[in-house]
Write an enzyme that holds these catalytic residues in place. Structure first.
Site, PDB file in Angstrom:
ATOM      1  CG  MET A 130     -21.558 -16.422 -15.542  1.00  0.00           C
ATOM      2  SD  MET A 130     -20.946 -17.824 -16.551  1.00  0.00           S
ATOM      3  CE  MET A 130     -21.413 -17.281 -18.179  1.00  0.00           C
ATOM      4  CB  CYS A 162     -15.226 -16.409 -12.428  1.00  0.00           C
ATOM      5  SG  CYS A 162     -14.151 -17.335 -13.524  1.00  0.00           S
ATOM      6  CG  LEU A 172      -2.199  -0.663   1.167  1.00  0.00           C
ATOM      7  CD1 LEU A 172      -2.894  -0.621   2.516  1.00  0.00           C
ATOM      8  CD2 LEU A 172      -3.063   0.032   0.132  1.00  0.00           C
ATOM      9  CD  GLU A 209     -13.091  -9.930  -9.139  1.00  0.00           C
ATOM     10  OE1 GLU A 209     -14.041  -9.715  -9.932  1.00  0.00           O
ATOM     11  OE2 GLU A 209     -12.698 -11.081  -8.843  1.00  0.00           O
ATOM     12  CG  ASP A 251      12.351 -12.839   5.098  1.00  0.00           C
ATOM     13  OD1 ASP A 251      12.386 -12.837   6.343  1.00  0.00           O
ATOM     14  OD2 ASP A 251      11.386 -12.411   4.429  1.00  0.00           O
ATOM     15  CD  GLU A 309       5.599  -4.296  -2.035  1.00  0.00           C
ATOM     16  OE1 GLU A 309       4.752  -3.882  -2.850  1.00  0.00           O
ATOM     17  OE2 GLU A 309       5.309  -4.971  -1.040  1.00  0.00           O
ATOM     18  CG  HIS A 357     -12.248 -12.711 -12.021  1.00  0.00           C
ATOM     19  ND1 HIS A 357     -12.636 -13.150 -10.780  1.00  0.00           N
ATOM     20  CD2 HIS A 357     -11.906 -13.814 -12.712  1.00  0.00           C
ATOM     21  CE1 HIS A 357     -12.520 -14.462 -10.714  1.00  0.00           C
ATOM     22  NE2 HIS A 357     -12.081 -14.893 -11.883  1.00  0.00           N
TER      23      HIS A 357
HETATM   24  N1  GLN Z   1     -13.294 -23.168 -11.611  1.00  0.00           N
HETATM   25  C1  GLN Z   1     -13.889 -22.444 -12.690  1.00  0.00           C
HETATM   26  C2  GLN Z   1     -13.096 -22.585 -13.973  1.00  0.00           C
HETATM   27  O1  GLN Z   1     -11.969 -22.985 -13.958  1.00  0.00           O
HETATM   28  C3  GLN Z   1     -14.053 -20.974 -12.325  1.00  0.00           C
HETATM   29  C4  GLN Z   1     -12.768 -20.264 -12.086  1.00  0.00           C
HETATM   30  C5  GLN Z   1     -12.942 -18.957 -11.380  1.00  0.00           C
HETATM   31  O2  GLN Z   1     -13.957 -18.702 -10.734  1.00  0.00           O
HETATM   32  N2  GLN Z   1     -11.940 -18.106 -11.426  1.00  0.00           N
HETATM   33  O3  GLN Z   1     -13.606 -22.309 -15.042  1.00  0.00           O
END
Ligand code: GLN
Length: 557
Positions: free
Chosen positions: A383, A380, A20, A519, A147, A140, A517
């Site tokens: 859906m 994903c 961040l 997001e 470590d 970063e 996705h």
């Molecule tokens: N497991 C599902 C696929 O491989 C969905 C993957 C996910 O939700 N990113 O298609």
């Protein structure tokens, strides 16, 4: 040599918010008119985080070019306009893989291959390929100083100061200054030790970012400066904040960006931070509140759904609304208990996932959303599951399934598409059950055409979108007819019409499942349309349900 490099290391302990901090420094330098890029160097041996369990390592962040990267790249993209790619995330595994491949090919001409110089040179090359890409590259280093596996990276960045010169390199060390309640004071010793460790490797930090519960007094800063050999005004407080998007403005108030440009000898305008200030003003005074249920498998570790949590937050801010997330573990909650929890939310979200654990609970949640007209977003796997649920309950295909969980289902509504046209490479791709794990996913940004009169088209306001994918399985076109007849709308398709990207239920207030996705592309200053729309629908539901209460519940903050 155009680009200047900022190296960010961390000490004392992990989770100090190094990623961040890097992102916020990027935001500040961008606000000064500079072009920024980033790179994350992760010391672990996995070649990339793609195969790592989200329980352990948090979310895998996917970039436009389909790289599976560390979640810190998500922070970098959310705070800036940097467009990140595979070259912006390296692991030890990837570095060693490359060195060993060269060794096997005979590139080292029979020489002894060693950590110094061969591995360190490989790291330096990875860093230096960013030269020319931006005014400033923020690099970063994952993990904490001390470590064992981080040593080659630290040695490489140490050498880079000699190679590039002082005005082209800057070392920022993020450290911890604990507040000891019993003594009522801040303790500087851990920071002293951490800097000592860094100096023993040959790196003298230029700026210290001291994470602390409370502000550091002048005396404390002077003490740290004295012991660590850093100028007092370069000892910066990184105080805990309620909202992570407050960090750029707070850092600016501490003078951090001024110190950075001074050290790197860059002349810039003063930063324009109005967008961040306006954002924070809206965050602090939400007018409304909604509750969203997130029904998933990795709900115990919030980091596993990092981008999703942020996208919901962004969608909330756009609606002047605080989004409260009720994380429901689909492996535990079923039946009445699940329905009871879902009866208390305004929207339901089923996120992505892999494997068969927790599937029945997610299907129950989807049935609940569909039947009770609760706004629903499936992402994903979410859906794919709403296709399965609809096929079973509304299209008379009681045994419909995905071949991911039921290889021999009579109705594989979700399956591995044998052949499909890949827009990114411009070639046909072949996938089958035997393909190697990790290498066969549809990854990265793909185009999708939106149908008119759909929730998606209304939300985006455009006909074609690019969204990021990470999955193997697809909607099976053989079932398109029967599902459409039963009332499911195909709202988004690949340009060749072969890949179903969005499904919707038009006779519902807001029900959408997307194969991608969304997001990953949501930003606080540019919230994603699907999340804005979803939260708005949830808010509308809450209004309706509480119309006797004169509209949405006001938040008293
Ligand atoms: N497991 C599902 C696929 O491989 C969905 C993957 C996910 O939700 N990113 O298609």
């Amino acid at each position: 040599m155009n680009t200047k490099f900022i190296f960010i290391t961390g000490g004392v302990l992990s989770s100090l918010g190094k990623g961040l901090a890097a992102a916020a420094i990027g935001a500040l330098l961008e606000a000064r008119g500079l072009k920024i890029t980033f790179q994350k160097l992760d010391p672990y041996i996995n070649v990339d985080p793609g195969t790592m369990n989200p329980f352990q390592h948090g979310e895998v962040f996917v970039t436009d070019d389909g790289a599976e990267t560390d979640l810190d790249l998500g922070h970098y993209e959310r705070y800036t306009h940097a467009e990140l790619r595979q070259r912006h995330n390296y692991t030890s595994g990837r570095i060693y893989h490359s060195v060993i491949t060269k060794e096997r090919r005979g590139d080292y001409l029979g020489g002894t291959v060693q950590v110094i110089p061969h591995v360190t040179d490989e790291i330096k090359q990875a860093v230096l390929q960013l030269d020319g890409e931006a005014d400033v590259a923020i690099i970063e280093i994952g993990g904490t100083v001390g470590d064992i596996e981080g040593l080659p990276f630290l040695e490489a960045i140490r050498q880079l100061r000699g190679d590039l010169g002082r005005e082209h390199t800057l070392y920022i060390h993020v450290t911890y200054v604990p507040f000891i309640r019993a003594a009522g004071e801040l303790k500087t010793k851990p920071t002293q030790h951490s800097v000592k460790e860094l100096r023993s490797i040959g790196i003298q930090p230029d700026i210290l970012l001291c994470r602390s519960e409370i502000g550091l007094s002048k005396e404390i800063k002077e003490k740290i400066a004295l012991f660590c050999d850093v100028d007092t005004d370069r000892v910066i407080t990184a105080r805990d904040v309620k909202c992570i998007y407050d960090v750029p403005v707070r850092f600016h108030e501490e003078g951090l960006d001024e110190r950075v440009v001074e050290c790197l000898n860059i002349w810039t305008r003063a930063p324009v931070l109005t967008e961040w200030e306006d954002l924070m003003a809206r965050v602090k005074e939400p007018q409304y509140k909604v509750r969203i249920a997130m029904v998933g498998k990795y709900v115990n570790l919030r980091e596993s759904y990092k981008s999703l949590n942020e996208a919901l937050f962004h969608g909330g801010v756009a609606n002047s609304c605080q989004v409260e997330i009720d994380f429901i573990n689909s492996e535990d909650a079923r039946g009445d208990q699940l329905r009871e929890r879902l009866s208390r939310v305004d929207g339901i979200l089923v996120p992505g996932g892999f494997g068969s654990r927790g599937i029945p609970g997610k299907l129950d949640a989807i049935s609940y959303a569909r039947e009770n007209k609760v706004p629903f977003l499936g992402i994903c796997l979410g859906m794919q599951l709403c296709v399965i649920e609809f096929a079973r309950k509304k299209a008379g295909l009681a045994l419909a399934d995905s071949t991911e969980f039921a290889a021999s289902t009579p109705d594989p509504v979700i399956y591995l598409m044998k052949e499909w046209y890949d827009y990114r490479s411009g070639t046909m791709q072949v996938r089958d059950e035997g393909s190697q794990k990790g290498g066969t996913m549809r990854l990265g940004a793909y185009p999708c055409r939106l149908e008119a009169d759909t929730f998606a088209r209304k939300a985006y306001g455009v006909d074609e979108i690019f969204e990021r994918h990470r999955h193997r399985y697809e909607f099976n076109n053989e079932y398109r007819g029967i599902l459409e007849k039963a009332g499911m709308k195909i709202a988004g398709l690949s340009p060749d019409g072969e890949l179903v990207e969005i499904v919707e239920l038009p006779d519902h207030p807001w029900f959408l499942g997307c194969q991608f996705h969304p997001e990953f592309k949501s930003r606080p200053l540019n919230p994603h349309p699907l999340f804005v729309s979803f939260v708005r629908a949830a808010l509308a539901k809450r209004h309706g349900a509480r119309s006797d209460h004169d509209g949405a519940e006001q938040v008293v903050s």
